[in-house]
Design an enzyme around this catalytic site. Structure first.
Site, PDB file in Angstrom:
ATOM      1  N   ASN A  35       0.767  -1.141   0.174  1.00  0.00           N
ATOM      2  CA  ASN A  35      -0.063  -0.125   0.116  1.00  0.00           C
ATOM      3  C   ASN A  35       0.982   1.287  -0.001  1.00  0.00           C
ATOM      4  O   ASN A  35       1.444   1.485   0.944  1.00  0.00           O
ATOM      5  CB  ASN A  35      -1.078   0.175   1.144  1.00  0.00           C
ATOM      6  CG  ASN A  35      -1.765   1.162   1.340  1.00  0.00           C
ATOM      7  OD1 ASN A  35      -1.722   2.143   0.495  1.00  0.00           O
ATOM      8  ND2 ASN A  35      -2.285   1.205   2.721  1.00  0.00           N
ATOM      9  N   TRP A  36       1.148   1.759  -1.052  1.00  0.00           N
ATOM     10  CA  TRP A  36       1.739   2.991  -1.262  1.00  0.00           C
ATOM     11  C   TRP A  36       1.296   4.319  -0.589  1.00  0.00           C
ATOM     12  O   TRP A  36       2.028   5.332  -0.581  1.00  0.00           O
ATOM     13  CB  TRP A  36       2.103   3.476  -2.930  1.00  0.00           C
ATOM     14  CG  TRP A  36       3.060   2.401  -3.249  1.00  0.00           C
ATOM     15  CD1 TRP A  36       3.948   1.389  -2.704  1.00  0.00           C
ATOM     16  CD2 TRP A  36       3.491   2.390  -4.850  1.00  0.00           C
ATOM     17  NE1 TRP A  36       4.760   0.773  -3.542  1.00  0.00           N
ATOM     18  CE2 TRP A  36       4.430   1.167  -4.945  1.00  0.00           C
ATOM     19  CE3 TRP A  36       3.126   3.027  -5.878  1.00  0.00           C
ATOM     20  CZ2 TRP A  36       5.097   1.019  -6.163  1.00  0.00           C
ATOM     21  CZ3 TRP A  36       3.673   2.825  -7.203  1.00  0.00           C
ATOM     22  CH2 TRP A  36       4.539   1.880  -7.239  1.00  0.00           C
ATOM     23  N   LYS A  37      -0.059   4.192  -0.059  1.00  0.00           N
ATOM     24  CA  LYS A  37      -0.744   5.520   0.441  1.00  0.00           C
ATOM     25  C   LYS A  37      -0.333   6.546  -0.485  1.00  0.00           C
ATOM     26  O   LYS A  37      -0.509   6.392  -1.732  1.00  0.00           O
ATOM     27  CB  LYS A  37       0.288   5.704   1.759  1.00  0.00           C
ATOM     28  CG  LYS A  37       0.012   4.293   2.740  1.00  0.00           C
ATOM     29  CD  LYS A  37       0.472   4.529   4.163  1.00  0.00           C
ATOM     30  CE  LYS A  37       0.230   3.170   4.858  1.00  0.00           C
ATOM     31  NZ  LYS A  37       0.514   3.154   5.981  1.00  0.00           N
ATOM     32  N   GLU A  55      -6.143   4.469   8.289  1.00  0.00           N
ATOM     33  CA  GLU A  55      -5.947   5.971   7.964  1.00  0.00           C
ATOM     34  C   GLU A  55      -7.058   6.663   7.481  1.00  0.00           C
ATOM     35  O   GLU A  55      -7.457   7.822   7.552  1.00  0.00           O
ATOM     36  CB  GLU A  55      -4.867   6.051   7.096  1.00  0.00           C
ATOM     37  CG  GLU A  55      -3.336   5.981   8.023  1.00  0.00           C
ATOM     38  CD  GLU A  55      -2.298   5.301   6.930  1.00  0.00           C
ATOM     39  OE1 GLU A  55      -2.037   5.344   5.793  1.00  0.00           O
ATOM     40  OE2 GLU A  55      -1.116   4.929   7.792  1.00  0.00           O
ATOM     41  N   GLY A  57       3.138   2.535  10.768  1.00  0.00           N
ATOM     42  CA  GLY A  57       4.182   3.361  10.201  1.00  0.00           C
ATOM     43  C   GLY A  57       5.141   3.831  11.292  1.00  0.00           C
ATOM     44  O   GLY A  57       5.431   4.927  11.675  1.00  0.00           O
ATOM     45  N   SER A  78       4.132  -2.333  10.043  1.00  0.00           N
ATOM     46  CA  SER A  78       5.857  -2.497  10.086  1.00  0.00           C
ATOM     47  C   SER A  78       6.359  -3.701   9.586  1.00  0.00           C
ATOM     48  O   SER A  78       7.235  -3.970  10.370  1.00  0.00           O
ATOM     49  CB  SER A  78       6.229  -1.806  11.521  1.00  0.00           C
ATOM     50  OG  SER A  78       5.631  -0.326  11.701  1.00  0.00           O
ATOM     51  N   HIS A 116      -9.312   1.037   5.592  1.00  0.00           N
ATOM     52  CA  HIS A 116      -8.028   1.164   6.029  1.00  0.00           C
ATOM     53  C   HIS A 116      -7.927   2.289   7.275  1.00  0.00           C
ATOM     54  O   HIS A 116      -8.851   3.136   7.280  1.00  0.00           O
ATOM     55  CB  HIS A 116      -7.025   1.715   5.014  1.00  0.00           C
ATOM     56  CG  HIS A 116      -5.591   1.835   5.503  1.00  0.00           C
ATOM     57  ND1 HIS A 116      -5.062   2.584   6.332  1.00  0.00           N
ATOM     58  CD2 HIS A 116      -4.707   0.603   5.325  1.00  0.00           C
ATOM     59  CE1 HIS A 116      -3.942   2.350   6.583  1.00  0.00           C
ATOM     60  NE2 HIS A 116      -3.527   1.338   5.799  1.00  0.00           N
ATOM     61  N   GLY A 168       3.116  -1.037   4.167  1.00  0.00           N
ATOM     62  CA  GLY A 168       3.158   0.170   3.678  1.00  0.00           C
ATOM     63  C   GLY A 168       4.648   0.497   3.467  1.00  0.00           C
ATOM     64  O   GLY A 168       4.931   0.434   2.192  1.00  0.00           O
ATOM     65  N   GLY A 169       5.127   1.279   4.287  1.00  0.00           N
ATOM     66  CA  GLY A 169       6.711   1.952   4.141  1.00  0.00           C
ATOM     67  C   GLY A 169       7.475   1.234   3.298  1.00  0.00           C
ATOM     68  O   GLY A 169       8.398   1.554   2.264  1.00  0.00           O
ATOM     69  N   GLU A 183      -4.686  -4.999  10.837  1.00  0.00           N
ATOM     70  CA  GLU A 183      -3.699  -3.906  11.008  1.00  0.00           C
ATOM     71  C   GLU A 183      -3.814  -3.349  12.347  1.00  0.00           C
ATOM     72  O   GLU A 183      -4.603  -2.476  12.599  1.00  0.00           O
ATOM     73  CB  GLU A 183      -3.570  -3.021  10.039  1.00  0.00           C
ATOM     74  CG  GLU A 183      -3.326  -3.564   8.569  1.00  0.00           C
ATOM     75  CD  GLU A 183      -2.821  -2.582   7.563  1.00  0.00           C
ATOM     76  OE1 GLU A 183      -1.902  -2.810   7.302  1.00  0.00           O
ATOM     77  OE2 GLU A 183      -3.626  -1.549   7.465  1.00  0.00           O
TER      78      GLU A 183
HETATM   79  P1  PGA Z   1       3.610   0.464   7.379  1.00  0.00           P
HETATM   80  O1  PGA Z   1       1.820   0.518   6.957  1.00  0.00           O
HETATM   81  O2  PGA Z   1       3.827  -0.910   6.964  1.00  0.00           O
HETATM   82  O3  PGA Z   1       3.937   1.400   6.820  1.00  0.00           O
HETATM   83  O4  PGA Z   1       3.308   0.207   9.086  1.00  0.00           O
HETATM   84  C1  PGA Z   1       0.827  -0.669   6.913  1.00  0.00           C
HETATM   85  C2  PGA Z   1      -0.395  -0.220   6.280  1.00  0.00           C
HETATM   86  O5  PGA Z   1      -0.946   0.931   6.689  1.00  0.00           O
HETATM   87  O6  PGA Z   1      -0.873  -0.763   5.514  1.00  0.00           O
END
Ligand code: PGA
Length: 260
Positions: free
Chosen positions: A9-11, A103, A180, A220, A101, A241-242, A174
């Site tokens: 997930n590149w956000k 966020e 993050g 993470s 998600h 994510g990251g 999650e």
């Molecule tokens: P992260 O994000 O790997 O940067 O913790 C995961 C996500 O929100 O899908």
């Protein structure tokens, strides 16, 4: 056997030029290392603006990687400024769509179960796979209420779908406190909740569906913890994510099994 699904997930990162560069680099690495998508479904979930470039790059290079979208409108078409419909995503070749998600729930007020249900319905209507996200905040975990909290998130939304529809979904667990933050849930913490999700499916839907649905862990995930997390019985994939932003790192995560 459930086929693992590893999604990046590149956000709100990578414009369409950067995005197609990373996609092509990732695809090249995977080809070089003889990755086959028969073993693992690899997915990139870029911002809307990069989907078209990535789909063109994927067509040109015979891609091993599917791609997804980070959100979807509850409507088919019409006067809904800023929205992107299921039909539009389908036309671009999108296979997976994130719904719920944390966020979006937290920063965009996108947590109403009726809206999340309508979004999942749109994803299914256009023949794509929903990745339904759930997970608790730190205070809920500290009160040791994380399992009932997550099961309630499932009930609110999945409770509105048929057995057949649920069996087509991916569920992503999650924990918000691990997203993050560099703070990964231990593989045992992750397994505890993923097992509870499968138990919920078993008790509220049926045992066949519980066996079939793929459950991801996210929060993470990095190249050096992917294999341990994936070693758990109820974890069938990762939502990253990251660490999905760089082709090299994400290639290692996709190939977690070879890194052992
Ligand atoms: P992260 O994000 O790997 O940067 O913790 C995961 C996500 O929100 O899908």
């Amino acid at each position: 056997m459930r086929k693992p699904v590893i999604a990046g997930n590149w956000k709100m990162n990578h414009n369409h030029i950067e995005g197609s560069d990373v996609f092509i680099e990732l695809n090249d690495i995977l080809k070089e290392e003889n990755f086959t998508s028969n073993e693992v479904s690899a997915v990139i979930i870029p911002p809307f603006t990069a989907i078209r470039s990535i789909s063109t790059a994927a067509e040109a290079s015979g891609s091993l990687i599917a791609f997804g979208a980070q959100d979807i409108s509850t409507h088919d078409s019409g006067a809904y400024t800023g929205e992107v419909s299921g039909e539009m995503l389908k036309a671009l070749g999108v296979k997976y769509v994130l719904v719920g998600h944390s966020e979006r729930r937290e920063y965009h007020n996108d947590s109403d179960p009726a809206i999340l249900t309508a979004k999942v319905k749109q994803v299914l209507k256009y023949g794509m796979t929903p990745i339904f996200c759930c997970g608790e905040a730190l205070d809920v975990r500290q009160k040791k209420e994380h399992i009932t909290f997550v099961q309630n998130q499932l009930k609110e939304v999945l409770g509105n779908f048929s057995t057949d529809e649920i069996s087509q979904m991916v569920i992503a667990y999650e924990p918000i406190w691990a997203i993050g933050t560099g703070e990964t849930a231990t593989s045992d913490d992750a397994e505890e909740v993923c097992a509870a999700i499968r138990q919920w499916l078993n008790d509220n839907i049926d045992s066949q569906t519980a066996e079939k649905v793929r459950i991801q862990y996210g929060g993470s995930v990095k190249p050096d913890n992917a294999a341990e997390i994936m070693g758990k019985a109820n974890i069938d994939g990762l939502l990253v994510g990251g660490a999905s932003l760089k082709a090299n790192d994400f290639a290692k995560i996709i190939q977690y099994g070879y890194e052992l």
